[in-house]
Design an enzyme around this catalytic site. Sequence first.
Site, short mmCIF file in Angstrom:
data_model
loop_
_atom_site.label_atom_id
_atom_site.label_comp_id
_atom_site.label_asym_id
_atom_site.label_seq_id
_atom_site.Cartn_x
_atom_site.Cartn_y
_atom_site.Cartn_z
N ASP A 42 -9.96 -4.05 25.52
CA ASP A 42 -10.12 -4.86 24.31
C ASP A 42 -9.67 -4.03 23.11
O ASP A 42 -10.18 -2.93 22.89
CB ASP A 42 -11.62 -5.23 24.18
N TYR A 55 -6.82 -7.50 14.32
CA TYR A 55 -5.94 -7.92 13.21
C TYR A 55 -5.87 -6.81 12.13
O TYR A 55 -4.84 -6.62 11.50
CB TYR A 55 -6.43 -9.22 12.56
N ARG A 68 -17.20 -1.75 8.44
CA ARG A 68 -18.47 -2.07 9.12
C ARG A 68 -19.54 -1.06 8.75
O ARG A 68 -20.72 -1.40 8.66
CB ARG A 68 -18.28 -2.09 10.65
N ASP A 79 -6.25 -10.34 22.24
CA ASP A 79 -6.38 -8.87 22.26
C ASP A 79 -7.21 -8.35 23.43
O ASP A 79 -7.77 -7.27 23.35
CB ASP A 79 -6.98 -8.38 20.93
N GLU A 80 -7.28 -9.13 24.50
CA GLU A 80 -8.09 -8.71 25.65
C GLU A 80 -7.31 -8.87 26.94
O GLU A 80 -6.65 -9.90 27.14
CB GLU A 80 -9.29 -9.64 25.82
N1 DCP Z 1 -10.54 -13.63 15.35
C1 DCP Z 1 -10.44 -14.76 14.54
N2 DCP Z 1 -11.54 -15.54 14.32
C2 DCP Z 1 -12.70 -15.23 14.88
C3 DCP Z 1 -12.81 -14.11 15.72
C4 DCP Z 1 -11.71 -13.31 15.92
O1 DCP Z 1 -9.37 -15.05 14.02
N3 DCP Z 1 -13.77 -15.98 14.65
C5 DCP Z 1 -9.35 -12.78 15.53
C6 DCP Z 1 -9.41 -11.56 14.64
C7 DCP Z 1 -9.75 -10.43 15.53
C8 DCP Z 1 -9.18 -10.87 16.86
O2 DCP Z 1 -9.28 -12.29 16.86
O3 DCP Z 1 -9.20 -9.18 15.09
C9 DCP Z 1 -9.92 -10.31 18.05
O4 DCP Z 1 -11.29 -10.68 17.97
P1 DCP Z 1 -12.44 -9.79 18.53
O5 DCP Z 1 -13.64 -10.65 18.68
O6 DCP Z 1 -11.98 -9.03 19.72
O7 DCP Z 1 -12.81 -8.77 17.35
P2 DCP Z 1 -12.01 -7.55 16.76
O8 DCP Z 1 -10.90 -7.11 17.64
O9 DCP Z 1 -11.65 -7.86 15.35
O10 DCP Z 1 -13.12 -6.43 16.70
P3 DCP Z 1 -13.81 -5.61 17.88
O11 DCP Z 1 -13.34 -4.21 17.74
O12 DCP Z 1 -15.26 -5.74 17.63
O13 DCP Z 1 -13.39 -6.23 19.19
#
Ligand code: DCP
Length: 540
Positions: free
Chosen positions: A18, A23, A60, A120-121
């Site tokens: 992951d 973004y 964060r 992203d996974e």
């Molecule tokens: N995303 C989005 N709307 C959301 C959740 C996520 O557009 N409600 C997009 C932005 C994130 C990407 O999807 O960067 C991946 O979501 P993740 O839940 O994996 O979260 P992040 O990668 O941002 O953070 P983490 O490091 O906690 O996985």
Amino acid sequence: MPVARPDSSGARIIAHVDLDCFYVQVEQRKQPKLRGLPTAVVQYNEWKGGGLIAVGYEARNYGVKRSMRGDEAKEVCPQIELVQVPVARGKADLSSYRNAGSEVVSILARKGRCERASIDEVYLDLTDAAEAMLAQTPPESLDEVDEEALKSHILGLESKDGNDSKATVKEWLCRCDADHRDKLLACGVLIVTELRMQVLKETEFTCSAGIAHNKMLAKLASGMNKPAQQTTVPFSSVKGLLDSLPIKKMKQLGGKLGTSLQNELGVTTVGDLLKFSEDKLQERYGFNTGTWLWNIARGISGEEVQARLLPKSHGSGKSFPGPRALKTVASVQHWLNQLCEELSERLCSDLEQNKRIAHTLTLHASAFKSSDSDSRKKFPSKSCPLRYGTAKIQEDTFNLFQAGLREFLGSFGVKTQGSHYSGWRITALSVSASKIVPVLSGTCSITKYFNGPDKFGSTSEQLPDNFIDAAPLSPSGSESYSTLNSTELQNELPGEQVWIEHSMADLGQLEMKANTWNRLDPSCSISKQTSGRSMVSFRN
Ligand code: DCP
């Protein structure tokens, strides 16, 4: 509905990878001056500074959360850098994120079967690679173990007196007396470390990973230590992990099923499920779900990693909340045209890069009747055979919309044509293309495909007879990332010209295809170029 699958007989090595604050990392790579600064990506909607969709780890630390709007984030972290998601056609343009995700997928896929689970996974089945490593260079034979691998978290492993955690990890990785499962897992740890380092080197992105014997446990582990870390679940630690895992944290138990388990069976952690027999769970939740619950309580999941790098469908959507709800046919048509343009571009790209065609076009919408905004009546989703070419997709989508609107209003007893009645509001639109299959090598089947949609002609009078009710809207309503989107492979080319690379031997077939296309759709043509390339162009 969860489905129980038998666990495979041998030990498998599965990783869930992951990307961290994805973004944000993409935006920081575009603008390196943002690296190390508290950063967040905000939606294309400037109300109260825009909703945060990704929050960097530095931000964060100041208490910035994804649930906040930009203005709130500035209150808790005045120096935060807010980057707006890229915009195209008046809506969020996620292609740079899809492309970045694909860069990572192409690296990860080098080591095993790879399933892109979201933007992203990725799940990886590394069993063969781990078996090969164990046979050729088992960890116990290594003089040195990579420093990064020594930073791994091994669930249930505690540092012994006087030993720092790296030494403990090294000892665990290199044990001669470990059972086969743990030895394979140790190989998995080394392989995933190497992959993560390669991703960092080639893309500048950090990612976190979980390594376990199945997808369910790997996914649980990947989020345990972020960012830029990895966590392993040895078989002996599964019980401890599930005993304390809140039931709602388990995939597929975040909703009604999890609530029912809490309220009706008094289950608070996944481990609590161990109190119930398989018969009892089946009696209460049905055969399949009962067995699935019995299995997950024991960390058993036979779900395979699917070899899937390409999407099952493409979609483009936009929501129109509150006062932005659409209330005229002209405004709906305007937005449908934008969405169809994007969809058509993605379809061309898929055809160009992957030689795949989509068969079904679907329109989803959310609506309410202005005098009855509490009504739970749904705007029916509509599908029809997909015809290539932006103008045709736009025309068919608009006809699908009109058919849906007539049916939606009909459910309220409004018999008038949608365009002559103004009491409706549209709060979301989404257009998608599905049933995507490779272009078959036989020209016959290509001809059949391109002939198919034209059989029903293109007039709006004829189209509704071909409509079928479509499957419900995906949760995101517009962009579904259950699979890879092909935009990742899109080249920057002038206009709407799309190049197809192929061998000279394919040219005759492509020309035949071009002839078929030209007959059916004057907006689409293929012409022979030099050096074995043909050009497909879609003109509007
Ligand atoms: N995303 C989005 N709307 C959301 C959740 C996520 O557009 N409600 C997009 C932005 C994130 C990407 O999807 O960067 C991946 O979501 P993740 O839940 O994996 O979260 P992040 O990668 O941002 O953070 P983490 O490091 O906690 O996985």
